[in-house]
Design a protein around this motif. Sequence first.
Motif, PDB file in Angstrom:
ATOM      1  N   GLY A 146     -19.296  30.269 -24.645  1.00 29.01           N
ATOM      2  CA  GLY A 146     -19.595  30.048 -23.234  1.00 29.01           C
ATOM      3  C   GLY A 146     -20.101  28.642 -22.977  1.00 29.01           C
ATOM      4  N   HIS A 147     -20.975  28.153 -23.841  1.00 28.79           N
ATOM      5  CA  HIS A 147     -21.510  26.802 -23.684  1.00 28.79           C
ATOM      6  C   HIS A 147     -20.398  25.764 -23.749  1.00 28.79           C
ATOM      7  CE1 HIS A 147     -23.349  23.022 -25.209  1.00 28.79           C
ATOM      8  NE2 HIS A 147     -24.267  23.308 -24.323  1.00 28.79           N
ATOM      9  N   THR A 148     -19.489  25.932 -24.680  1.00 27.27           N
ATOM     10  CA  THR A 148     -18.365  24.993 -24.819  1.00 27.27           C
ATOM     11  C   THR A 148     -17.491  25.001 -23.575  1.00 27.27           C
ATOM     12  OG1 THR A 148     -18.335  25.242 -27.230  1.00 27.27           O
ATOM     13  CG2 THR A 148     -16.340  24.381 -26.198  1.00 27.27           C
ATOM     14  N   ASP A 149     -17.174  26.201 -23.062  1.00 22.07           N
ATOM     15  CA  ASP A 149     -16.339  26.299 -21.859  1.00 22.07           C
ATOM     16  C   ASP A 149     -17.021  25.643 -20.661  1.00 22.07           C
ATOM     17  OD1 ASP A 149     -14.449  27.624 -23.310  1.00 22.07           O
ATOM     18  OD2 ASP A 149     -14.826  29.612 -22.446  1.00 22.07           O
ATOM     19  N   GLY A 150     -18.310  25.891 -20.499  1.00 20.94           N
ATOM     20  CA  GLY A 150     -19.032  25.299 -19.374  1.00 20.94           C
ATOM     21  C   GLY A 150     -19.188  23.807 -19.508  1.00 20.94           C
ATOM     22  N   LEU A 151     -19.468  23.343 -20.726  1.00 16.00           N
ATOM     23  CA  LEU A 151     -19.695  21.917 -20.962  1.00 16.00           C
ATOM     24  C   LEU A 151     -18.437  21.098 -20.713  1.00 16.00           C
ATOM     25  CD1 LEU A 151     -21.595  19.666 -21.992  1.00 16.00           C
ATOM     26  CD2 LEU A 151     -20.842  20.224 -24.312  1.00 16.00           C
ATOM     27  N   TYR A 152     -17.277  21.655 -21.106  1.00 16.30           N
ATOM     28  CA  TYR A 152     -16.020  20.902 -20.975  1.00 16.30           C
ATOM     29  C   TYR A 152     -15.194  21.349 -19.767  1.00 16.30           C
ATOM     30  CZ  TYR A 152     -17.305  19.132 -25.506  1.00 16.30           C
ATOM     31  OH  TYR A 152     -17.992  18.529 -26.540  1.00 16.30           O
ATOM     32  N   HIS A 153     -15.839  22.031 -18.835  1.00 12.79           N
ATOM     33  CA  HIS A 153     -15.224  22.388 -17.553  1.00 12.79           C
ATOM     34  C   HIS A 153     -14.004  23.286 -17.726  1.00 12.79           C
ATOM     35  CE1 HIS A 153     -14.767  20.777 -13.161  1.00 12.79           C
ATOM     36  NE2 HIS A 153     -15.155  22.034 -13.226  1.00 12.79           N
TER      37      HIS A 153
END
Length: 262
Positions: A146-153
């Motif tokens: 989830g963090h990766t998806d949110g961080l990289y839009h």
Amino acid sequence: MTHISKIVVASIALGSMVAVPAMAEKASELTFINGSLGRDAEYQLRDRGFTHVSTHKQSNGYVYSYWWDSADDDCVNVEVYDGRVMTINDASDQDCGHHKGADAAAAVGVVAGAAILGAILGHKSHHHDDGKHNDDREADRQFERGHTDGLYHHPFHNPDKSQDYVDGYHAGVDERRANAEHHYGRGGHAEVARFKDLKDARAAGGMSELERRGFRQVDNFTSGNTRYSIQWRAQSNQCVQVTIADGRFYDLRDIGRHPKCR
């Protein structure tokens, strides 16, 4: 000297030659950097053998940096606000990209492909509300995704309906926004006037500087003890709302549209 005595003496001598590992310098021994400027704290940490690993911004103004002491296998997290150190805390080895014991190989194996990209456990302890990684490896993996998806839009994608994914996504979005706080939301080669650097400026001087940069006030109103000024710059089509409190620019943001921005 008897044969047994010789063995005892030899054992003592051998024991005295065994290197005793140095005690790791924990965060509790480094609290003297609290309150110091970030650059001064950095000097102190480097002088004690720590190496900078990563830095992460949050939209609330806090900045978290992670430091690793390879000699002691020690990871610490430094919390900075407004340029000064607020706290320093012990962090897990994985926060600094290191792992110990049998679980290390398993943890690395979970994201073996990401190792080449240097993305092993990209999220850190401070991203969690309680400041700790999940003990459940699957939960931490969902948070990381989830963090990766949110961080990289990337689009929100949670087929497992995992709350850990949701929490991680929100943490990633927050960090992405903080990292882009300097950006004015405009692409291409069009001219854009700076204004975010005027945050916390005294109102009188800030207004003069906005005028110097091509803005003109087209509207203003007051709510309680807070004043709002609408600033328009036709050359770059920028409509900026300035929030003024206690005689200073509390917030400046491009609101895009306003009836008098034309």
